[in-house]
Design a protein around this motif. Structure first.
Motif, PDB file in Angstrom:
ATOM      1  N   GLY A   1       3.478  12.425   0.978  1.00  0.00           N
ATOM      2  CA  GLY A   1       2.617  10.735   1.423  1.00  0.00           C
ATOM      3  C   GLY A   1       3.840   9.604   1.635  1.00  0.00           C
ATOM      4  O   GLY A   1       5.064  10.104   0.526  1.00  0.00           O
ATOM      5  N   THR A   2       3.971   8.791   2.194  1.00  0.00           N
ATOM      6  CA  THR A   2       4.383   7.200   2.722  1.00  0.00           C
ATOM      7  C   THR A   2       3.531   6.420   2.551  1.00  0.00           C
ATOM      8  O   THR A   2       3.711   5.074   2.965  1.00  0.00           O
ATOM      9  CB  THR A   2       5.040   8.099   3.478  1.00  0.00           C
ATOM     10  N   GLY A   3       2.959   5.979   1.573  1.00  0.00           N
ATOM     11  CA  GLY A   3       2.094   4.617   1.281  1.00  0.00           C
ATOM     12  C   GLY A   3       2.319   3.835   0.370  1.00  0.00           C
ATOM     13  O   GLY A   3       3.803   4.663   0.120  1.00  0.00           O
ATOM     14  N   SER A   4       1.953   2.767   0.269  1.00  0.00           N
ATOM     15  CA  SER A   4       2.974   1.655  -0.818  1.00  0.00           C
ATOM     16  C   SER A   4       3.393   2.987  -2.178  1.00  0.00           C
ATOM     17  O   SER A   4       4.498   2.444  -2.414  1.00  0.00           O
ATOM     18  CB  SER A   4       1.834   1.027  -0.731  1.00  0.00           C
TER      19      SER A   4
ATOM     20  N   ALA B   1       6.712  -1.233   6.404  1.00  0.00           N
ATOM     21  CA  ALA B   1       6.509  -1.566   5.238  1.00  0.00           C
ATOM     22  C   ALA B   1       7.958  -3.809   5.500  1.00  0.00           C
ATOM     23  O   ALA B   1       8.794  -3.293   6.195  1.00  0.00           O
ATOM     24  CB  ALA B   1       7.765  -0.889   3.981  1.00  0.00           C
ATOM     25  N   ILE B   2       7.369  -4.664   4.296  1.00  0.00           N
ATOM     26  CA  ILE B   2       8.355  -5.894   4.559  1.00  0.00           C
ATOM     27  C   ILE B   2       9.071  -5.434   3.579  1.00  0.00           C
ATOM     28  O   ILE B   2       8.573  -5.882   1.636  1.00  0.00           O
ATOM     29  CB  ILE B   2       6.842  -6.441   4.585  1.00  0.00           C
ATOM     30  N   PRO B   3      10.507  -5.991   3.604  1.00  0.00           N
ATOM     31  CA  PRO B   3      11.308  -5.863   2.212  1.00  0.00           C
ATOM     32  C   PRO B   3       9.784  -7.007   0.636  1.00  0.00           C
ATOM     33  O   PRO B   3       9.631  -8.306   1.488  1.00  0.00           O
ATOM     34  CB  PRO B   3      12.878  -7.103   2.651  1.00  0.00           C
ATOM     35  N   ALA B   4      10.282  -7.101   0.136  1.00  0.00           N
ATOM     36  CA  ALA B   4       9.996  -8.009  -1.342  1.00  0.00           C
ATOM     37  C   ALA B   4      10.160  -8.802  -1.282  1.00  0.00           C
ATOM     38  O   ALA B   4      10.320  -9.735  -1.712  1.00  0.00           O
ATOM     39  CB  ALA B   4       9.544  -6.952  -2.467  1.00  0.00           C
TER      40      ALA B   4
ATOM     41  N   LYS C   1       3.804   4.642  14.699  1.00  0.00           N
ATOM     42  CA  LYS C   1       3.085   4.033  16.060  1.00  0.00           C
ATOM     43  C   LYS C   1       1.612   3.453  16.232  1.00  0.00           C
ATOM     44  O   LYS C   1       1.527   3.130  17.114  1.00  0.00           O
ATOM     45  CB  LYS C   1       2.609   5.476  16.715  1.00  0.00           C
ATOM     46  N   ASN C   2       1.280   2.837  14.940  1.00  0.00           N
ATOM     47  CA  ASN C   2       0.204   2.244  14.963  1.00  0.00           C
ATOM     48  C   ASN C   2      -0.029   1.360  14.444  1.00  0.00           C
ATOM     49  O   ASN C   2       1.086   1.068  14.609  1.00  0.00           O
ATOM     50  CB  ASN C   2      -1.146   3.419  13.891  1.00  0.00           C
ATOM     51  N   ILE C   3      -1.195   0.675  14.905  1.00  0.00           N
ATOM     52  CA  ILE C   3      -0.530  -0.989  15.199  1.00  0.00           C
ATOM     53  C   ILE C   3      -0.390  -1.468  13.818  1.00  0.00           C
ATOM     54  O   ILE C   3      -0.742  -0.693  12.313  1.00  0.00           O
ATOM     55  CB  ILE C   3      -2.678  -1.836  15.238  1.00  0.00           C
ATOM     56  N   ILE C   4       0.144  -2.732  13.061  1.00  0.00           N
ATOM     57  CA  ILE C   4       0.484  -3.098  12.540  1.00  0.00           C
ATOM     58  C   ILE C   4      -0.561  -4.327  11.729  1.00  0.00           C
ATOM     59  O   ILE C   4      -1.757  -4.731  12.061  1.00  0.00           O
ATOM     60  CB  ILE C   4       1.999  -4.443  12.098  1.00  0.00           C
TER      61      ILE C   4
ATOM     62  N   LEU D   1      -0.635  -3.498   4.866  1.00  0.00           N
ATOM     63  CA  LEU D   1       1.209  -3.368   4.194  1.00  0.00           C
ATOM     64  C   LEU D   1       2.004  -2.891   3.413  1.00  0.00           C
ATOM     65  O   LEU D   1       1.162  -3.204   2.419  1.00  0.00           O
ATOM     66  CB  LEU D   1       0.981  -4.501   5.086  1.00  0.00           C
ATOM     67  N   CYS D   2       2.416  -2.430   3.223  1.00  0.00           N
ATOM     68  CA  CYS D   2       3.332  -1.830   1.983  1.00  0.00           C
ATOM     69  C   CYS D   2       4.788  -3.079   2.214  1.00  0.00           C
ATOM     70  O   CYS D   2       5.230  -3.504   2.861  1.00  0.00           O
ATOM     71  CB  CYS D   2       4.114  -0.692   2.809  1.00  0.00           C
ATOM     72  N   VAL D   3       4.803  -3.012   0.503  1.00  0.00           N
ATOM     73  CA  VAL D   3       6.116  -4.620   0.715  1.00  0.00           C
ATOM     74  C   VAL D   3       6.938  -3.676  -0.567  1.00  0.00           C
ATOM     75  O   VAL D   3       6.439  -2.701  -1.247  1.00  0.00           O
ATOM     76  CB  VAL D   3       5.565  -5.335  -0.612  1.00  0.00           C
ATOM     77  N   ASP D   4       7.746  -3.229   0.310  1.00  0.00           N
ATOM     78  CA  ASP D   4       9.289  -2.350  -0.274  1.00  0.00           C
ATOM     79  C   ASP D   4      10.803  -2.562  -0.442  1.00  0.00           C
ATOM     80  O   ASP D   4      11.023  -4.119  -1.040  1.00  0.00           O
ATOM     81  CB  ASP D   4      10.425  -1.412   0.800  1.00  0.00           C
ATOM     82  N   THR D   5      11.167  -2.221  -1.329  1.00  0.00           N
ATOM     83  CA  THR D   5      12.746  -2.470  -1.895  1.00  0.00           C
ATOM     84  C   THR D   5      13.706  -1.959  -1.744  1.00  0.00           C
ATOM     85  O   THR D   5      13.299  -0.090  -2.045  1.00  0.00           O
ATOM     86  CB  THR D   5      12.932  -2.730  -3.573  1.00  0.00           C
TER      87      THR D   5
END
Ligand code: NAP
Length: 530
Positions: free
Chosen positions: A182-185, A211-214, A318-321, A326-330
């Motif tokens: 898996g590669t979700g949040s 994913a957007i940086p936290a 590849k899909n829409i944003i 949206l995930c938030v990552d570090t």
């Protein structure tokens, strides 16, 4: 009233059940909360995987019902880690002496309504019964773990951990080979932390995610002081935004800006970090071309962060944003620059099987010592339908929702008198900051129960007409735009065999609150009292 009879029985001692208990007590009702876990915290009690933290700023992801509480509590980071959120839940339980009315380690298996007495009887797995006039499911939107259907899952000889059911003790991956599915949040938060310890990490990716940086950091004390100096006003401002989150939500259209202006806007939001990225333009989730500009911006960021161009391309969604949450990552994307972290693409060719020693994919057995299952939840309905709920005339909620849920305001269903759901399907819930949304729902439910007591009403039920009209409106909110075009858990698409129906209300928190207020002002329009 015998010992096990109450005015209100609440299932779940997460943030919803805790606040509901507090409100009901203040109104003079006898309430009993029944909780499967051994302590309060709900989702934050169960989701203890490495790196788990909130994706909404902690100064907002907290209760506001008590001014002293929100003034005295101090968060250590901009996005607090799970242990601190659990500590906060414990603090609230202590402060309001909640635990004495919570029955822990008890999982409710069934509940049935008796029309004659207008009472609900809840049966727990251990056979204990609780009888109450009102029954509230405060079981959360993301609480029933979703296990993947992969051959041989039970045959694996090493330990298997689901991110949503993580053990309480520290799991030490030092020197271990770990597979993450898996590669979700949940995966995106845990992979960099697992990679810090493990000898090898194999990530099995079916769908690449945005994913957007936290840009997480210790909480800025100046900011904390500023917010606390006007907390009520700050919360009221948040309530006016579509997701109920304080921040900048621009109405303008992406394609009306120049390419340079868009780039600057996205860049600034990337630097700020977090979910507010999607607030850059009002049409990102409505117009494919507009969406493409934001999606390509993030893909370019991924290409810049990941050294191996082939891996970078695999990581580019590849899909829409914004179709999936949206995930938030570090440090998620840069983790793939580490030699011992491997990405295995299972989009075109699914994982073949779990073997006693690892994961078989792409015709190869990836030998590992531990499995991490990060495959999410049976969202929105899973926690509700896993309880065998029988309403008037034996109406079964499980059967009623077999083709997808319906509800009135995400709060109530026809044929299920005196049953309320907190943040149920048809409420804005997962599109908003859950804490204020929970407080709004709880206040509405508690006020309704008090209203009924004042008028000696014994039962309330949504009318089928009001339920149908609300559900039509919930669906209308996503007819236009791109939100419902991606296979997401919002649609039930992540669970094998689950009906594909868009479940949360996408009309915005302010519109939802207004509707709830109008319903009350019109004498609980759309509800029938007995
Ligand atoms: P999720 O978003 O549903 O992600 C599950 C992942 O597992 C997806 O990448 C999915 O791939 C993959 N998957 C499922 N079955 C698979 C299979 N058979 N083979 C390979 N891959 C498979 O679950 P989640 O990450 O637990 O997050 C769920 C929600 O919880 C989030 O959207 C968020 O709302 C909340 N959450 C929030 C935070 C936070 O930051 N505070 C952290 C964790 C969770 P597909 O996409 O192809 O289905």
């Amino acid at each position: 009233m015998s010992k096990q009879e109450f005015d209100v029985a609440v299932v779940g001692a997460g943030f919803a059940g805790m606040y509901l208990l507090h409100r009901l007590r203040k109104l003079g009702f006898r309430a009993r909360v029944i909780e499967a876990g051994s302590d309060v915290g709900g989702t934050w009690y169960w989701n203890r995987y490495p790196g788990a933290r909130v994706d909404i700023e902690s100064m907002q992801y907290s209760y506001q019902f008590d001014e002293e509480l929100q003034q005295e509590w101090q968060w250590s980071e901009r996005y607090s880690p799970q242990p601190e959120i659990l500590q906060y839940a414990g603090h609230v339980a202590d402060r309001f002496d909640l635990r004495r009315d919570i029955q822990f380690d008890t999982r409710v298996a069934a509940a049935s309504y008796d029309e004659k007495s207008a009472l609900w009887t809840l049966k727990a797995e251990d056979g204990t019964k609780t009888v109450a006039r009102f029954f509230v499911m405060a079981t959360g939107c993301l609480s029933k773990p979703n296990w993947p259907q992969i051959d041989g899952l039970d045959s694996f000889k090493g330990p298997t951990y689901h991110t949503a059911q993580w053990p309480h003790e520290k799991i030490d991956f030092t020197g271990k080979r770990v597979a993450v599915i898996g590669t979700g949040s949940s995966a995106i938060q845990s992979i960099p932390v697992i990679a810090d310890e493990a000898a090898e990490v194999f990530v099995f990716q079916r769908t690449a995610n945005y994913a957007i940086p936290a840009n997480n950091a210790p909480l800025d004390q100046k900011y904390e002081h500023e917010v606390k100096s006007r907390y009520a006003e700050f919360r009221a401002e948040a309530k006016q935004t579509p997701p109920g989150i304080h921040g900048r939500f621009r109405q303008g259209k992406a394609l009306e800006a120049t390419a340079e202006e868009r780039q600057a806007e996205y860049e600034q939001r990337w630097e700020t970090g977090g979910l507010s990225f999607m607030g850059a333009y009002g049409d990102l989730i409505f117009d494919q071309e507009a969406n493409d500009t934001a999606a390509e911006f993030v893909r370019n960021k991924i290409r810049g962060l990941v050294e191996d161009p082939d891996i970078a391309e695999l990581l580019c969604p590849k899909n829409i944003i914004g179709g999936k949450r949206l995930c938030v990552d570090t440090n998620y994307f840069s983790t793939y620059n580490r030699d011992h972290v491997h990405l295995i693409d299972v989009e075109a060719q699914p994982i073949e099987a779990i073997t006693p020693t690892g994961v078989r994919a792409q015709g190869k057995n990836f030998e590992v010592d531990a499995l991490v299952i990060a495959t999410g939840f049976d969202a929105m309905t899973g926690a509700l339908t896993q309880v065998d709920i029988k309403g008037r005339n034996d109406a079964s909620l499980q059967k009623r929702w077999a083709d997808g849920p319906t509800s009135y305001l995400g709060l109530a269903m026809a044929d299920f008198p005196n049953l309320f759901t907190v943040t149920g399907p048809g409420s804005p819930s997962v599109f908003t900051n859950m804490l204020p949304t929970i407080e709004q729902h709880v206040d509405w439910i508690a006020d309704c129960i008090a209203y009924m007591k004042d008028r000696n009403y014994s039962a309330i039920e949504a009318t089928p007409e009001a339920e149908a009209a609300w559900w039509e409106h919930v669906q209308d909110c996503v007819v236009e735009g791109l939100k419902a075009t991606t296979n997401s858990w919002y649609l039930g698409a992540n669970v094998a065999g689950k009906a594909r129906v868009f479940m949360p209300y996408y009309g915005g928190f302010p519109n939802y609150c207004r509707k709830c207020e109008e319903v009350v002002a019109a004498g609980y329009e759309g509800f029938a009292f007995a």
